[in-house]
Write a protein that holds these residues in place. Structure first.
Motif, short mmCIF file in Angstrom:
data_model
loop_
_atom_site.label_atom_id
_atom_site.label_comp_id
_atom_site.label_asym_id
_atom_site.label_seq_id
_atom_site.Cartn_x
_atom_site.Cartn_y
_atom_site.Cartn_z
N ALA A 80 41.26 26.10 27.85
CA ALA A 80 39.83 26.01 27.56
C ALA A 80 39.32 27.29 26.90
CB ALA A 80 39.05 25.76 28.85
N THR A 81 38.44 27.12 25.92
CA THR A 81 37.82 28.27 25.26
C THR A 81 36.43 28.57 25.82
OG1 THR A 81 37.18 26.72 23.50
CG2 THR A 81 39.12 28.08 23.11
N PRO A 114 38.79 22.05 16.02
CA PRO A 114 39.47 20.94 16.71
C PRO A 114 40.23 21.38 17.96
CG PRO A 114 39.84 20.82 14.34
CD PRO A 114 39.18 22.15 14.61
N GLU A 115 40.74 22.63 17.97
CA GLU A 115 41.53 23.08 19.12
C GLU A 115 40.67 23.59 20.28
OE1 GLU A 115 41.11 26.75 16.46
OE2 GLU A 115 41.32 24.57 16.23
N ALA A 116 39.37 23.69 20.08
CA ALA A 116 38.48 24.20 21.13
C ALA A 116 38.37 23.20 22.28
CB ALA A 116 37.10 24.50 20.56
N ARG A 117 38.21 23.71 23.48
CA ARG A 117 38.05 22.87 24.66
C ARG A 117 36.97 23.49 25.56
NH1 ARG A 117 40.50 20.27 21.84
NH2 ARG A 117 42.41 19.04 22.14
N VAL A 118 36.10 22.63 26.09
CA VAL A 118 35.10 23.06 27.06
C VAL A 118 35.41 22.37 28.38
CG1 VAL A 118 32.67 22.95 27.74
CG2 VAL A 118 33.28 23.54 25.39
N PRO A 199 26.53 30.40 11.13
CA PRO A 199 25.68 29.21 11.14
C PRO A 199 26.27 28.07 10.33
CG PRO A 199 24.38 31.19 10.82
CD PRO A 199 25.82 31.60 10.73
N PHE A 200 26.16 26.87 10.89
CA PHE A 200 26.51 25.62 10.21
C PHE A 200 27.95 25.59 9.71
CE2 PHE A 200 22.48 24.01 10.84
CZ PHE A 200 21.52 24.93 10.47
N GLY A 201 28.86 25.99 10.58
CA GLY A 201 30.26 25.69 10.34
C GLY A 201 31.06 26.66 9.50
N VAL A 202 30.48 27.78 9.08
CA VAL A 202 31.29 28.79 8.38
C VAL A 202 32.14 29.47 9.44
CG1 VAL A 202 31.26 30.88 6.99
CG2 VAL A 202 29.53 29.11 6.64
N GLU A 203 33.46 29.34 9.33
CA GLU A 203 34.32 29.69 10.45
C GLU A 203 34.44 31.19 10.68
OE1 GLU A 203 38.11 27.88 10.22
OE2 GLU A 203 37.33 25.87 10.62
N TRP A 204 34.51 31.54 11.97
CA TRP A 204 34.86 32.89 12.40
C TRP A 204 36.30 33.14 11.99
CZ3 TRP A 204 31.62 36.44 14.35
CH2 TRP A 204 32.15 37.56 15.01
N ASP A 205 36.71 34.41 11.89
CA ASP A 205 38.05 34.67 11.36
C ASP A 205 39.17 34.44 12.36
OD1 ASP A 205 37.22 36.81 12.86
OD2 ASP A 205 38.06 38.34 11.57
N ASN A 206 38.84 34.32 13.66
CA ASN A 206 39.87 34.04 14.66
C ASN A 206 39.28 33.12 15.73
OD1 ASN A 206 42.41 35.85 14.20
ND2 ASN A 206 40.66 37.19 13.81
N PRO A 207 40.12 32.29 16.33
CA PRO A 207 39.62 31.38 17.36
C PRO A 207 39.25 32.14 18.63
CG PRO A 207 42.00 31.24 17.22
CD PRO A 207 41.55 32.10 16.06
N PRO A 208 38.40 31.55 19.47
CA PRO A 208 38.07 32.19 20.75
C PRO A 208 39.31 32.34 21.61
CG PRO A 208 36.58 30.36 20.28
CD PRO A 208 37.69 30.27 19.28
N ALA A 209 39.32 33.36 22.44
CA ALA A 209 40.42 33.53 23.39
C ALA A 209 40.37 32.40 24.41
CB ALA A 209 40.30 34.87 24.09
N SER A 210 41.54 31.90 24.78
CA SER A 210 41.60 30.85 25.79
C SER A 210 41.45 31.46 27.18
CB SER A 210 42.93 30.10 25.71
OG SER A 210 44.00 30.95 26.13
N HIS A 211 41.24 30.59 28.16
CA HIS A 211 41.15 31.05 29.55
C HIS A 211 42.43 31.77 29.95
CE1 HIS A 211 40.14 30.96 33.85
NE2 HIS A 211 41.40 30.63 34.04
#
Length: 274
Positions: A80-81, A114-118, A199-211
């Protein structure tokens, strides 16, 4: 229906220490009502598939069959992110608190990858979540019930949060075409940039850290702080809890966590304490 910016499959309901099979069945029904299907059970104190749980599921028993069993919360939310714990109690150590409506509003940004999880975490019927479990959550969500009669049935709490998630999903789908047009024209309002996304989907350069990434970092951090004499486990003074709150509030991405762990490793090498 318009293209959806996120999928309800990216949402996971986590139940910890549930003691009554009927409550698990009722949760499955509440989830299916709102289109959620990922149910994780942590150390349930009852049988999961019984005549009562199947009866209370009212046709959603496939969620009981497909539910995942875990020994710990860490296992259940490892990928989970964003982890959100449902809590009705005030805490001696304040933690970022959101409402169910704020939770829903955050989902399009949180789940744009797509790989994000809540993961939405719910505690035991009789005692809720422990302090240790709540300190593994980025945010706490509180359902603003009647203060004179605030106790909610487990399935009712899941229903409220699942409903808000579904509303956000439907609203995001309705506004997606207009948002995409505004982006193409360069007229989209700036708004507040959520974590990990411009804002509005311009991606951050790295994904959030997972749990799991965060838990490995916290274990490494505590080990180093003990080794250099900054942290005494016999007199913790809420140090690690406060550091957890700091980093979970900051929402570091995967590269930032790698940098922080690299710093800790360098400290270990420099002090000869690795």
């Amino acid at each position: 229906m318009p293209d959806q910016p996120f999928s309800l499959d990216q949402l996971r309901i986590v139940l910890i220490g549930t003691s009554h099979p009927g409550n698990i069945g009722a949760v499955a029904r509440a989830m299916k009502n709102m289109g959620l299907a990922d149910l994780a059970l942590v150390a349930p104190r009852c049988e999961v598939q019984t005549s009562e749980s199947i009866s209370r599921a009212s046709g959603a028993d496939a969620l009981l069959v497909g539910s995942s069993l875990h020994e710990s919360l860490d296992d259940a939310v490892a990928d989970a992110t964003l982890v959100v714990g449902a809590s009705a109690r005030s805490r001696t150590l304040p933690w970022p608190m959101i409402s169910p409506r704020q939770l829903g509003a955050a989902l399009p940004a949180e789940l744009s990858r797509p790989e994000a999880r809540v993961a939405l975490v719910f505690g035991r019927e009789d005692a809720g979540l422990t302090n240790a479990e709540l300190q593994r959550c980025h945010r706490h969500v509180h359902i603003p019930t009647n203060t004179e009669f605030s106790s909610l049935n487990l399935a009712a709490a899941v229903q409220v949060l699942s409903y808000e998630c579904r509303l956000a999903w439907l609203d995001a789908g309705d506004t997606a075409p207009a948002r995409q047009t505004a982006m193409a024209k360069g007229t989209a309002p700036a708004g507040e940039a959520p974590f990990g996304e411009a804002p509005f989907g311009v991606e951050w350069d790295n994904p959030p850290a997972s749990h799991a990434d965060l838990e490995r970092y916290f274990a490494h951090l505590e080990r180093v702080l003990v080794a250099i004499g900054f942290h005494d486990p016999e007199r913790p003074r809420q140090l690690m809890a406060r550091l957890r709150r700091l980093y979970l509030r900051a929402r570091p991405d995967s590269l930032e966590i790698s940098i922080l762990r690299g710093i800790l490793t360098a400290i270990e090498k420099h002090t000869g304490r690795r």
